[in-house]
Scaffold this motif. Sequence first.
Motif: not given
Length: 219
Positions: A67-68, A71
Amino acid sequence: MNNIPENLQDIRRRINRAAALRGRQGRDVVLVAVSKMQSSDSIDQALQAGQRVFGENRVQEAAEHWDGKKQIYPGLQLHLIGPLQTNKVRDAVRLFDVIETVDRPALVTALVKEMAGQGRVLPCFVQVNTGEEPQKAGVLPQELPALLVQCREQGLKIGGLMCIPPVTEPPALHFALLQKLAHEHQLKNLSMGMSADFEKAIPLGATHVRVGTALFGER
Ligand SMILES: *Cc1c(COP(=O)(O)O)cnc(C)c1O
């Protein structure tokens, strides 16, 4: 000491060599780095060494690892390589980029519906239980044609086949069977071969090899 950048180079070299033996290009073989049960430090080392394609076998653990991260690391691609329960399809479609383990009618229907709902199109593989092992996920070889028909009718894009050979048999037999099935159904991609046997899978047409231990060390 486990040196992940060095292991990565070594695996790429071995992929290139196995591919060259059959006049193939090593860069046509995708290395899926299997990061299940690895520390975030190990995963970061692989990312810093330039690895961008990763495989996870559980949705929940994958979310914890990844997650994340998209980016921060553009081009990151996550493959689901473990069994998918229909109640996890929403999270899986949100997180993953490729689902390698489509293996039953209810899952096809759930994936089609969820991808439409999220407006995401994920390329998929059908997992084939080439050893016909009762405890193992995957569609039986004789049930593959009907499942592929269903995928076509419902609009689930299948780009290839995946298998995990029985531990007790020579893997090459299973790689050869998967290659034959893919050829019969005009599917381009073959996800087969792990740490112990990826050099055997490449001469039999593997386009994706899933390697964990040889890269990260023992889990
Ligand atoms: C864990 C796993 C791998 C990686 O296995 P290694 O032997 O550690 O390379 C590959 N494919 C699947 C489906 C896995 O679950």
